[in-house]
Design an enzyme around this catalytic site. Structure first.
Site, PDB file in Angstrom:
ATOM      1  CD1 TRP A 142      -2.734   1.573   0.646  1.00  0.00           C
ATOM      2  CD2 TRP A 142      -2.013   1.883   2.771  1.00  0.00           C
ATOM      3  NE1 TRP A 142      -3.531   2.588   1.119  1.00  0.00           N
ATOM      4  CE2 TRP A 142      -2.988   2.859   2.335  1.00  0.00           C
ATOM      5  CE3 TRP A 142      -1.416   1.654   4.040  1.00  0.00           C
ATOM      6  CZ2 TRP A 142      -3.375   3.638   3.369  1.00  0.00           C
ATOM      7  CZ3 TRP A 142      -1.768   2.804   4.876  1.00  0.00           C
ATOM      8  CH2 TRP A 142      -3.006   3.521   4.561  1.00  0.00           C
ATOM      9  CG  ASP A 223      -1.848  -2.672   7.673  1.00  0.00           C
ATOM     10  OD1 ASP A 223      -1.569  -2.059   6.491  1.00  0.00           O
ATOM     11  OD2 ASP A 223      -2.998  -2.615   8.126  1.00  0.00           O
ATOM     12  CE  LYS A 259      -9.788  -1.015   3.063  1.00  0.00           C
ATOM     13  NZ  LYS A 259      -8.897  -0.045   3.793  1.00  0.00           N
TER      14      LYS A 259
END
Lengths: 414, 415
Positions: A142, A223, A259
């Site tokens: 990311w 993460d 999410k």
């Protein structure tokens, strides 16, 4: 003394230039500006329904209604490390309620501003208290990871991860680079549904990675932004994290509920630090507060209250798992539809990686020129690294995307 | 992949007993730690005049009715998508109108860069990081005393911090001569932190004339004014009046910056709603500055939280709700002013020989009592009264039910 602003001395910030658009969020900016009706946004990783609309989960709506109806609830400051109930339940969600770290109280959890905030607070803590100020990120990762760690004051290097040729994991390369990293380095790991590639290690590979990391005395920093969203199973998606914690070693975990609970804009996340003893945990928590207080004082209450309610209520929790699986299943079905559509068009190339990759994104393997072509000619908005958000696809838009890919692969400049 | 420089220790981290053995317990936050201690106290007479959060006369936190209504309006309607990095655009527009005036020329000329932040703390921190990035050699001048976290913020941003005199203990008022003397010595290009109104912790504000003199000094010596405005409307009950310092500086053509918080004046504490605005030369520069502020926000928290900003936007953009808000803010401000009068008259009634007029001369949530650390400790130990050790009393925690008890206790430890 009546000089106007422009006649007076120029602004002290006169030398500033306009910063470039964020590579990911900038896609949505460009998409919004496009007046074309057939445009498709496959840029930022936010879930969309089959109708292409954002989704608020039923459990979230119900939790919000409950909070709204409860007039006894106030809006006072949370403690610096956030809502205690939320922290406890978040940690149990990723670690499992029977985790040794939870049972032995070797755990500190602080509510932070979603995944980004959890990573940043963890990074700041490391920069102050950890001896090795170096973090290794997978290639690719990311985009925002780099600045998060660098702005915190850590040096950043990379380890091999994605294999262009196989469109899968470069397992050997990854182990080699982990082995060569200076002992005690921080190793950032995507807990599941790697962003942007969607390529995850198998359980066996995770075991190999774990051993490599522990043998070098590295510090793993997970993460976890897609728990439950990747496979549809909360436990399955937490396997890697739990395996590491089970070996008794220390680790950091950044969780996001953007999410999997659809709470994107409410910025709900948690940083957990698993340490060797509970005494250490208390001291660590006190130091975390010193990082957080001059950054934003204490975290926002709304989103965390929703999550705490859902995680703490048996019915809401069950319903949530069903809704989560629904989202994951829709994405998996889109993968199949896209694959079938490309095969039907006879698009050259092996597209099985679309089926094998997991989570919200697919790393298509398309290059920058092909992506720009697709944006220009087909109004497909996606990041230049070839990443598409599968969550942004629908039965209606799959044919358009397949057409665009086909045209890009067969016609566009290499 | 190239290898990095040698790590700090050659002993594999896993070989040590753990990585965090050397971590020392951090000192408790001087302000938030007070509430922790208060909550742990089981004495029924206990009083919390520590943290600056408003309480009604029953000593309870308040959710404003205009906020409740706004939440009803918002409920079930919005999605929860990510905000842009700079936050909700409409929120930013309404915030800066509140701070600078609806028809302020700088707003019409689009010369203000504004981003939504994590309340006042987040606004200060974003600005401090911005200052460090673009004016790395500049200093920040911080008043003595100030909200303790100000020092932490600019320290963590690695900006060289200096102080200027502000509070005069002997008068319990403003040390204006000291302030001007100290700021005159600040090098050109220095940034100065100013509390727009209701100075925290002293409650001592400059007069309009004093603000004007300061503004002239800032111009002639090229000092950058940074206003921390956490109490607009909450201080006098009038949002326009409370922003007068900013308006004075704006009239003089300054390019200033302002950190706004909606924690107190809308009672949105835990929602973390704030706005950082920077006045620029022209609209392009404002675009540039905003884009750079966003670059700092992105690796810190990506984008700010939605809910609180939606509440503020709903209240400020609905004429009825806005009117209601003005009334509710005035009620809060008036109650505090009333408690100031009650505390002072109680102390005078008890026959205290010390001067207490500063209680009613100071403004805003806090009263800088002048109590020493020892006296504060006695108040806590003997009377279960909780306040920060600098003698700061949060007037918002004073009620008709506890003001006599409080006055008695203060009298006991000061006579």
């Amino acid at each position: 003394m009546e000089a106007t602003a422009s006649a007076a001395a120029a602004s002290v910030f006169d030398h500033l230039e306009q910063a470039p658009e964020d590579p990911i969020l900038g896609i949505t900016v460009a998409y919004n500006k496009d007046p074309h009706p057939g445009k498709v946004n496959l840029g930022v990783g936010a879930y969309r329904t089959e109708e292409g609309k954002p989704l608020i989960l039923n459990v979230v709506r119900r939790a919000e209604e409950r909070l709204l109806a409860d007039r006894s609830k106030n809006k006072e400051y949370l403690p610096i490390t956030g809502l205690a109930d939320f922290n406890k339940r978040s940690a149990m969600l990723i670690l499992g309620s029977d985790s040794p770290a939870v049972v032995e109280k070797r755990l500190v959890t602080a509510q932070c501003l979603s995944g980004t905030g959890s990573l940043r607070v963890g990074a700041e803590f490391l920069a102050r208290h950890y001896g090795v100020k170096l973090v290794f990120l997978p290639t690719p990762t990311w985009g925002n990871h780099f600045k998060v760690f660098m702005n915190a004051g850590l040096a950043v290097k990379t380890y091999r991860y994605y294999d262009n040729k196989t469109r899968g994991l470069d397992y050997e390369g990854m182990l080699e680079d982990i082995g060569a990293a200076p002992s005690g380095s921080v190793i950032l790991l995507h807990a599941c549904a790697h962003n942007p590639t969607g390529v995850d290690p198998t359980p066996q590979q995770w075991e190999g990675i774990r051993q490599a990391i522990r043998n070098r005395g590295h510090l793993p920093f997970f993460d976890s932004a897609y728990q439950g969203f990747a496979s549809g199973s909360l436990d399955k998606d937490a396997l890697a994290v739990r395996t590491f914690v089970a070996d008794g070693g220390e680790c950091f975990i950044a969780q996001s509920f953007a999410k999997n609970m659809g709470l994107y804009g409410e910025r709900v996340g948690a940083l957990s630090i698993v340490s060797k003893s509970s005494g250490v945990a208390t001291r660590v928590e006190s130091q975390l507060k010193l990082v957080i207080r001059p950054m934003y004082s204490n975290p926002p209450i709304h989103g965390a209250s929703i999550v705490a309610l859902v995680l703490g209520d048996g019915d809401l929790f069950s319903e949530w798992t069903v809704e989560l699986k629904g989202m994951a299943d829709r994405i998996i079905s889109m993968r199949h539809k896209l694959y079938d559509a490309l095969r039907a068009r006879g698009t050259p190339g092996d597209w099985t990686h679309i089926l094998k990759q997991i989570g919200m994104f697919s790393f298509t393997g398309l290059n920058k020129e092909q992506v720009q072509f697709m944006t220009r000619e087909y109004r497909i908005y996606m990041t230049l690294d070839g990443r598409i958000s599968m969550a942004g696809l629908s039965l209606k838009t799959v044919p358009l995307l397949a057409d665009a890919i086909h045209a890009a692969v067969t016609g566009a400049k290499a | 992949m190239s290898t990095a420089a040698a790590p700090a220790s050659s002993v594999p981290a896993g070989a040590r007993s753990g990585w965090w053995e050397a971590v020392q317990p951090a000192a408790r936050d001087p302000i938030l730690g007070v509430t922790e201690a208060f909550l742990a106290d089981s004495d029924p007479k206990k009083v919390n005049v520590g943290v600056g959060a408003y309480r009604n006369d029953e000593g309870k936190p308040v959710v404003l009715e205009c906020v409740r209504k706004a939440e009803q309006i918002i409920a079930g309607k919005q999605n929860m998508e990510y905000l842009p990095m700079g936050g909700l655009v409409k929120f930013n527009d309404l915030s800066v109108k509140l701070a600078y005036g609806d028809t302020a020329p700088v707003l019409e000329e689009k010369r203000v860069a504004a981003v939504q932040t994590l309340s006042g703390t987040g606004a200060c921190r974003l600005f401090a990081d911005f200052q460090k990035r673009f004016k790395p050699d500049s200093r920040i001048y911080i008043p003595v005393p100030t909200w303790a976290n100000h020092h932490n913020i600019w320290r963590d941003a690695r900006v060289e911090a200096h102080t200027f005199r502000y509070y005069k203990p002997s008068t319990r008022g403003l040390d204006f001569e000291g302030l001007m003397e100290d700021l005159k010595k600040a090098p050109e290009g220095s940034f100065v932190l100013l509390h727009a109104c209701a100075h925290n912790p002293t409650g001592v504000d400059p007069t309009a004339d004093q603000w004007k003199e300061m503004s002239q000094l800032f111009k002639s010596n090229r000092l950058f004014p940074f206003f921390d405005m956490a109490y607009q409307g909450f201080a006098s009950g009038d949002t326009v009046r409370d922003a007068q310092a900013i308006r004075i500086f704006m009239e003089d053509g300054h390019q200033l910056a302002c950190a706004q918080s909606f924690a107190k004046n809308m009672g949105l504490y835990g929602q973390r709603v704030g706005c950082l605005s920077v006045v620029c030369d022209n609209s392009q520069q404002a675009v540039n500055v905003k884009s750079q502020l966003q670059q700092i926000a992105r690796p810190m928290y990506s984008n700010p939280p939605l809910h609180g900003a939606q509440i503020v936007t709903t209240v400020l953009s609905d004429p009825e709700l806005k009117e209601q808000w003005y009334k509710e803010v005035k009620v809060m401000a008036d109650r505090i002013i009333g408690m100031r009068e009650a505390l002072k008259s109680n102390l005078e009634k008890l026959g205290s020989s010390l001067p207490w007029k500063h209680i009613t001369e100071q403004i805003g949530m806090f009263c800088y009592s002048g109590l020493t650390e020892d006296q504060v400790d006695r108040l806590t130990k003997e009377f279960h009264i909780y306040m920060t050790r600098n003698g700061r009393i949060s007037m918002a925690g004073v009620t008709t039910g506890n003001v006599e008890y409080l006055a008695n206790a203060i009298h006991e430890v000061t006579k």
